[in-house]
Design a protein around this motif. Structure first.
Motif, short mmCIF file in Angstrom:
data_model
loop_
_atom_site.label_atom_id
_atom_site.label_comp_id
_atom_site.label_asym_id
_atom_site.label_seq_id
_atom_site.Cartn_x
_atom_site.Cartn_y
_atom_site.Cartn_z
N UNK A 77 0.84 -1.20 0.00
CA UNK A 77 0.00 0.00 0.00
C UNK A 77 0.87 1.25 0.00
N UNK A 78 1.98 1.18 0.70
CA UNK A 78 2.83 2.36 0.79
C UNK A 78 3.45 2.73 -0.55
N UNK A 79 3.37 1.82 -1.52
CA UNK A 79 3.96 2.14 -2.82
C UNK A 79 2.97 2.04 -3.97
N UNK A 81 -4.84 2.47 3.73
CA UNK A 81 -3.65 3.05 4.35
C UNK A 81 -3.54 2.61 5.82
N UNK A 90 -1.82 9.27 2.93
CA UNK A 90 -1.38 8.19 2.04
C UNK A 90 -0.62 8.75 0.84
N UNK A 91 -1.10 9.86 0.27
CA UNK A 91 -0.37 10.51 -0.83
C UNK A 91 1.08 10.74 -0.42
N UNK A 92 1.25 11.28 0.77
CA UNK A 92 2.59 11.65 1.23
C UNK A 92 3.45 10.41 1.44
N UNK A 93 2.91 9.44 2.13
CA UNK A 93 3.68 8.23 2.41
C UNK A 93 4.08 7.55 1.10
N UNK A 94 3.14 7.46 0.18
CA UNK A 94 3.43 6.77 -1.07
C UNK A 94 4.42 7.57 -1.92
N UNK A 95 4.21 8.86 -1.97
CA UNK A 95 5.08 9.70 -2.80
C UNK A 95 6.53 9.60 -2.33
N UNK A 96 6.76 9.76 -1.04
CA UNK A 96 8.15 9.79 -0.56
C UNK A 96 8.76 8.39 -0.44
N UNK A 97 7.92 7.40 -0.20
CA UNK A 97 8.46 6.04 -0.22
C UNK A 97 8.95 5.70 -1.61
N UNK A 128 9.76 7.49 7.41
CA UNK A 128 10.18 7.55 6.01
C UNK A 128 11.62 8.07 5.91
N UNK A 173 14.39 5.56 6.25
CA UNK A 173 14.56 4.49 5.25
C UNK A 173 15.99 4.56 4.73
N UNK A 197 17.19 6.98 1.95
CA UNK A 197 17.44 8.38 2.27
C UNK A 197 18.61 8.50 3.26
N UNK A 216 2.67 16.85 4.81
CA UNK A 216 1.63 16.24 5.63
C UNK A 216 0.69 17.29 6.21
#
Lengths: 484, 455, 484, 455
Positions: free
Chosen positions: A61-63, A75, C45-52, D85, D88, D91, D348
């Motif tokens: 989900x995170x990707x 999420x 979720x946008x943020x987590x997915x984008x930066x992951x 994050x 990770x 980064x 965020x």
């Protein structure tokens, strides 16, 4: 490359083990291993790099958007993870005295209370460690209930043919014969068949509502009456609770026992296949049979209720108290949503599913139940494409991977041929859904114009399609030291 | 609406595409009478900041002292790398690897896990894990019943030296299937399965014998003799083992003349924090001939359309999705994330590291026993043990432990509930986490608590 | 896709901000922003997915071999991260009273002591926040020293031409003129040129040893004597300390002041470009000038030493006490290695460099200093290939990315044409080095057989080679709301 | 040998390839006389388990109470996602993005960071960050000197309402470059830059004026007037701002008629934990015409050989690798990891979230001021402030704070060292993290401590 293949004799991670070799002379030779265990010998960097890179080979989900029907891949808030892993919780031994456990116990008690409220049940036990164990607990309680009343002739559990495979498997594990009930053309339980099937042998019925067909069972009240009138109980499979959270409650529908998949509805992580948590809720009459332990409150103090308090309990299902860390995550999630957040889950997961359904329909995809509302999920059938172009549900699923989307659930429920069960969840945005619909549109075009391309997918993943027959036939389930 | 991304514009556009007036309309198939009004027992939403403060306060309430409790859940050092990798989103938020091509990370981890467990237990087959050690034992009992086709009795011998909760869970789970679980007493001198009591079953139709190593009292059982006894009597042998101990001890696959049929245990000591009892994971390994009776997921290595190796879920024909009421079990999840932790943990420690951990446990335990003997305490049973021992304290175990906890030492697990004859005894565990100073402190706090109770 | 491009008006993450809008009526209108700040409006979720997903576009030590010369890209132990982020440390306000800071202060004091020992210096200040700030502190102390003695005529700093660019830049920042000293053919400082350059104007010399040429400056003792005799001081640039850790100490070589790159030698993470930490160590005579604050001990109690204690200090270089969290990581790392681990760092980083050097030489790569030992790094020059096939150091670097290896440092030091500065570090295994050598062998073959292929690399990354000229000319350094 | 993977076989084979007898041989160019014997002040190696226990014990010593200290480092809620994050490996363990094709993650994050800071400050250009707020101010002063070609004086006006440590760092850093830092006093009634004192410099050759908003006392300066004054007098205007406040306050790019030339500040309130003072990061934004005078890294967007967009380090010709002694600064690192945290943090929170945080700070601060006034405390200076205020306590500030700390409340920052006239005053900060109950507790603990000291 396997971690074993990175191994070199004598390579070590000295920081991670005690500095010296201990004196184990006290341990008699006859109990001792003769050769060292065949674990890999690698460095810390080897390990970090190996597993970090492996992780990158996963969709998650995170990707990725992950519309896996019946799985509720929404999420997983990161704060649920960090708070469940606070040192006070992480280090607490399950047998720590209650005097140093009030923090944990208060969370568990409040979680029980919240789950009661949102399901409309009268009591909750958190101990089942997954949905299937929750099912087991539920049917075992039904069994214990009839037995406690001396009502011994009830040997059958009714299961609609659309049910999850775990339902009949569970009924069998609990010693019941399974009797299948067919589904009518509109996706509801066939009432006539049900009426014909119930009787003095009926211990109960196991039902998912909304069903695995992605529709709400409209005559649920009537079903409850028919089964109850026959002396049976109603079991609610909570797999699809996300669809109705805060809108309708299983308790109000007439169910006697329910399991919840906290890893679906309450967003604890799926973790590549677990751990989950399958809390059970019961109506008043099943309370005495709840699996132990349960958390009770006396004044300001919380304590474990065990066999002493619940002598009729179906017993213990785990060595301690279930997947505590998962329960803490669910607790945090529920507090973040709060009472006003619960129905929003149902609202927006339903909105997303109906939106994607409407758009796919307008692209020309066939729906399994075109006359029905989608709940939080719905079914597309590729029967027409499979016949015309030989493009199956599996092909579409694999091709989606190339477009950067996880596939929906395929070939489940078994009732609908060439089906895709699509569950977008409430946490995905319209933009993501639109991108997904666009990919589905392209695949439909490809299926018509160049079906071989779709049948050969995926092309962009670490591997192409696997030889599953070989996997089962030439079983290789563990690396062999000799072969390394 | 935490975690819901929809803007008002989104909702309008989506409803238009659906052809519905409002979100509420989408629920029009649900009978109005059933609709719920409000949820009164659920508090209003709080923000992340508020819940963080609340949870920190609660966690702080539970900060434990120096821990000497074991009894099935063991405190070990867990390398920091383990959970930092496990909680990466790609592992944490992935589902069961149903689409193998997009899940090679999870699948390879499980294959490696299976390989490591096979190596530790000395058995060729491991599944992808079960819920915990207790449920793994239950599944092994069911599996033995399926696998032992010559036995008709469905009688399983369960020594009282097996963890009481494991025995109790097994009873809960097999209760409705006509399987009889028969207690086997232990020798009050050695703390081992009583050979005479066992011999009384010789010649009877026994489906399986459960063999714990170390047993619940920390004592090492005569596993070779027990395994051979089982096989000589047509019974399957099910080993229940501590995985860390296996770095040092004979693997169950090599017990007796032909090894056990199945080995199970709780994987918690391999990288799972104590965490109030879970999530842990159960492991289940078996001989090759039993693989199709194995419950739970199994990952196999195969090749793809280009001939490149990779991993898939295999033997799914055993599972409930397909077999439904005829499945080997209703289990469909494994404890994937904890298994990932265990795999990384074992890779980090390696054979020598894990052996050093096990050795330090043995030495530390012996060291505390010696200190206590010196101070005149009675330690019943044989001294051939792993990292736990029964200690007679001469007063009520539970009361003593409460006192010790108040002094910041969790002194062990009271035995009276499960073994009334041991109500003045506690089960004490020493792992590699305890220093000599910790052991000294243990003795001091114990003596003070006992004196307080006696006085 | 930029996070701004995922933004939708009104999208929010309600859990992360206070629930209600505050009453800010007290704030006069004239101070208030008229339009909301143009930050993205996205979901959690946008943020987590984008930066992951963005993170996955990086090479890093945790995923790749990263032999970047002069950068010491070794394994960053994960425990250093988790311990530096313990709540007690993370939440400590820099102005917290010393009574609730003894845990942190004791770590800092012990870190100072360990760094003194391993460098052979007499005192250490941890406050500089990076190597360049450490350099600044060092040269500023030299300046302050001469000034305190009334020795005002010293206006020059000598800098070998092989030095890091920061050295002359720092000297300039401190008000000095820079005088370059050439290097002789074998890679050592040209002694005659040095002798000719020193004099009454010499404030000091800045030296890296081993030098950036990957060789040990053999006549360091003589250099020290020449400079000291002329009244100058010696500054040690610690960039290459990893090469000699626990084997030779700058203090013993005669240096008066040194900066250490804790993010290199002591393995704190590079973090995509920082934060680092550039602690400085000094000989007895520079002690009074150390930047503040420094941690002192009185009996069992630790306390900050400030301007009151060190009135001659060059002053404060950061608002508080430097990159405290980085310092904690270095402290943990040093304790894990311990006194016996320090020289092993030098041993194995040197072994790895000499091994790769020997293997590349035997493949036919030209070494910049073929007669010298490698230290922890060494230089390959592609001059021959550049002339013959037009394949430059940059081309080889880019092609390495395709083989899954980060490139070595290119075009540094400036003295060696078409150079690759290769530093494997001690934490990489022989297997990794062998795989790297194999890739270098393939590239050498490709350079001969199909040079265009090498010149066009990379092919496997998210992007092909970039238009750097356009980047500088059509400057686009911030997303424009209008353009979005 | 922690973290060294070499086996004996590896070493043998490698030495053979090198043609050396031993590792020691590889050091034969180092004069023997220089070789060190042993390191006595460094303790022997400890394992991860031991160091973990040690550090946990030390961290536990420093657990703070309720924190009301600000003074340049501010306690805010940081979403859990941020550091999960940031840490990770991709980064955390990457280097400066010198190979752009293999570093698009880091580069895009910095580009997004630059964009966000540009948005917050209302200036078009941001660099990739500097060490901290204080060093950013120093660099801005140096930059102003380079950029203001008409001014010859190198005189920079520095109000005493600028953070004392920022002033002190600036002096340390610009000391050797002939730049004169001139104090500007504040009005003891308003706590703002004294307009009369400033006017005294009118018509002189002033290179730059530093303008804090909010100032060190938490007070809002008349930034429009100050900016216009600077420009009217041929000076550059350098704003020093709190980035969270900018969600609510006029961005420095819009101060006065034409906005400031440069804005700097510390990024800590945007997702960096207090962490004993660092790592934080300094931000530096400027007008377009000053970009080539900007120190530090800058990331630019461009296209690759296939025309696809992507990101690179740009304008490197300013930097020391190339310009050496003529570089704009010796700075070559940025605080990349903390900038990553800030970028995720801002994403965020979004504009509304950050504004709510800022608003809660203003409201909470006003609320505590009101409570204290009610109890008779004197709060000097204007009430036009952000989230900090000066509180007269009538006793020695440091002594009072020690007392309060003992009662579990970190009551503020003593002002006596930097402002002797305020030695009976403390600087108190309230952020969104404080509840009404916290404010009540503050007042109670403060009153008790004062009474104790007085009594």
């Amino acid at each position: 490359m396997l971690i074993f293949e990175r191994s070199r004799p004598g390579r070590r991670t000295p920081s991670q083990a005690p500095a010296g070799r201990a004196d184990v002379a006290a341990l008699p030779e006859r109990f001792r291993r003769r050769r060292p265990a065949p674990l890999p010998e690698v460095s810390e960097l080897d390990v970090v790099r190996h597993y970090t890179r492996l992780s990158q080979k996963n969709f998650s989900i995170d990707t990725h958007f992950y519309p896996l029907g019946s799985c509720t891949m929404k999420y997983n808030p990161r704060v649920c993870n960090s708070l469940a892993m606070l040192p006070g919780f992480l280090r607490r031994h399950p047998h720590a005295p209650e005097s140093v456990s009030q923090g944990f116990l208060s969370c568990m008690f409040e979680l029980q209370e919240m789950l009661k409220d949102v399901t409309g049940m009268q009591a909750v036990s958190l101990t089942p460690m997954a949905g299937a164990q929750g099912e087991f607990a539920g049917v075992a309680m039904i069994h214990a209930y009839h037995k406690a009343r001396g009502d011994e002739g009830r040997t059958e559990i009714l299961v609609p043919d659309a049910a999850h495979g775990t339902n009949p498997a569970t009924a069998t594990m609990c010693g019941y014969a399974v009797r299948e009930i067919p589904t009518d053309a509109s996706g509801d339980v066939d009432m006539e068949a049900l009426k014909a099937a119930v009787g003095p042998a009926t211990a109960g019925i196991m039902l998912t509502n909304p069903s695995t067909l992605g529709v709400f069972e409209r005559r649920i009240h009537e079903i409850a009456k028919v089964v109850h009138d026959a002396g049976g109980l109603l079991y609610y499979d909570g797999a699809n609770l996300n669809a109705i959270l805060g809108k309708v409650r299983p308790g109000d529908m007439g169910f006697d026992v329910i399991h919840m998949n906290l890893h679906k509805t309450f967003s604890t992580p799926h973790g590549g296949g677990g751990p989950g948590a399958g809390a059970v809720g019961v109506s008043e009459r099943l309370k005495p049979f709840l699996p132990i332990p349960v958390v009770g409150r006396e004044g300001e103090r919380y304590r474990w209720l065990t066999e002493r308090d619940l002598p009729q309990s179906i017993g213990r299902l785990s060595a301690f108290a279930g997947n505590a860390g998962v329960l803490l995550r669910a607790y945090v999630y529920m507090r973040l949503l709060g009472r006003e957040g619960m129905p929003k889950v149902a609202d927006y997961s339903t909105l997303n599913a109906n939106y994607v359904m409407a758009r796919l329909r307008s692209l020309g995809y066939d729906l399994a139940f075109p006359e029905r509302r989608a709940t939080h999920e719905f079914i597309v059938t590729l029967r027409r494409q499979a016949k015309a172009q030989g493009v199956t549900a599996m092909d579409v699923a694999k091709r989606l991977l190339d477009y950067g989307f996880h596939a929906p659930t395929t070939y489940f429920p078994l009732l609908v041929p060439e089906c895709l069960l699509i569950e977008p969840t409430e946490t995905e945005s319209k933009e993501t859904l639109d991108a997904y619909v666009e990919a589905m549109a392209k695949i439909l075009e490809e299926a018509a114009a160049e079906p071989e391309k779709v049948k050969g997918a995926p092309y962009t993943q670490p591997n192409r399609r696997f030889d599953e027959v070989r996997a089962a036939r030439e079983l290789d389930v563990a690396w062999q030291p000799e072969a390394g | 609406m935490p975690f819901i991304p929809h803007t008002d514009t989104d909702v309008r556009e989506m409803l238009a595409a659906i052809g519905a007036d409002s979100i509420e309309t989408l629920f029009d198939e649900i009978p109005a009478a059933l609709r719920v009004d409000g949820l009164n027992a659920i508090p209003p939403a709080v923000g992340e900041m508020e819940i963080t403060r609340l949870m920190e306060a609660r966690a702080a309430q539970d900060v434990m002292g120096l821990n000497f409790i074991g009894a099935g859940a063991y405190e070990h050092h867990i390398p920091a790398a383990v959970w930092q990798i496990v909680t990466r989103g790609e592992f944490y938020s992935a589902y069961t690897p149903y689409q193998a091509e997009a899940s090679q990370g999870t699948l390879q981890v499980i294959y490696e896990y299976q390989s490591m467990m096979a190596g530790l237990t000395g058995l060729p087959i491991s599944n992808a894990s079960l819920y915990d050690g207790a449920s793994a034992l239950s599944e092994a009992v069911l599996m033995a019943v399926r696998a032992n086709r010559r036995s008709k009795s469905q009688r399983v011998l369960m020594p009282l030296t097996v963890h009481p909760a494991y025995r109790s869970v097994t009873r809960s789970i097999v209760a409705s299937q006509g399987i009889e679980i028969v207690d086997v007493p232990f020798d009050p001198v050695t703390g081992r399965v009583d050979p005479a009591a066992l011999e009384a079953f010789a010649g009877e139709d026994i489906t399986a014998l459960v063999i714990p190593q170390p047993n619940f009292f920390g004592v090492l059982e005569e596993v070779d003799a027990l395994t051979d006894w089982a096989h000589a009597n047509g019974a399957q042998a099910i080993g229940v083992v501590n995985p860390v101990s296996l770095a040092l001890l004979t693997p169950p696959g090599a017990w007796g003349r032909q090894g056990v049929d199945m080995a199970v245990g709780d994987g918690q000591p391999l990288g799972a924090p104590l965490s109030s009892g879970g999530p842990y994971f159960g492991f289940l390994c078996c001989r090759k001939e039993h693989v199709r009776q194995m419950p739970g997921r199994i990952v196999g290595r195969t090749v793809d359309a280009d001939g490149r190796p990779g991993f898939v879920l295999t033997l799914q024909a055993r599972e409930q999705h397909i077999r439904r009421s005829k499945a080997t079990s209703n289990i469909c999840t494994n404890q994937g994330l904890v298994v990932t932790a265990a795999t990384i943990h074992m890779a980090l420690l390696g054979p020598e590291g894990l052996e050093r951990v096990a050795g330090a446990c043995v030495e530390g335990c012996g060291s505390l026993v010696a200190r206590l003997r010196e101070r005149g305490f009675e330690i019943p049973f044989t001294d051939e043990r792993f990292h736990e021992f029964v200690l007679r304290v001469g007063v009520d175990g539970e009361a003593l432990l409460e006192r010790m906890a108040a002094a910041g030492v969790l002194g062990g697990h009271a035995l009276g509930r499960d073994y009334p004859e041991l109500s003045d005894a506690i089960l004490v565990c020493v792992t590699e986490t305890k220093t000599a100073a910790d052991l000294d402190r243990y003795v001091a706090v114990l003596e003070q608590a006992r004196a307080d109770l006696a006085g």
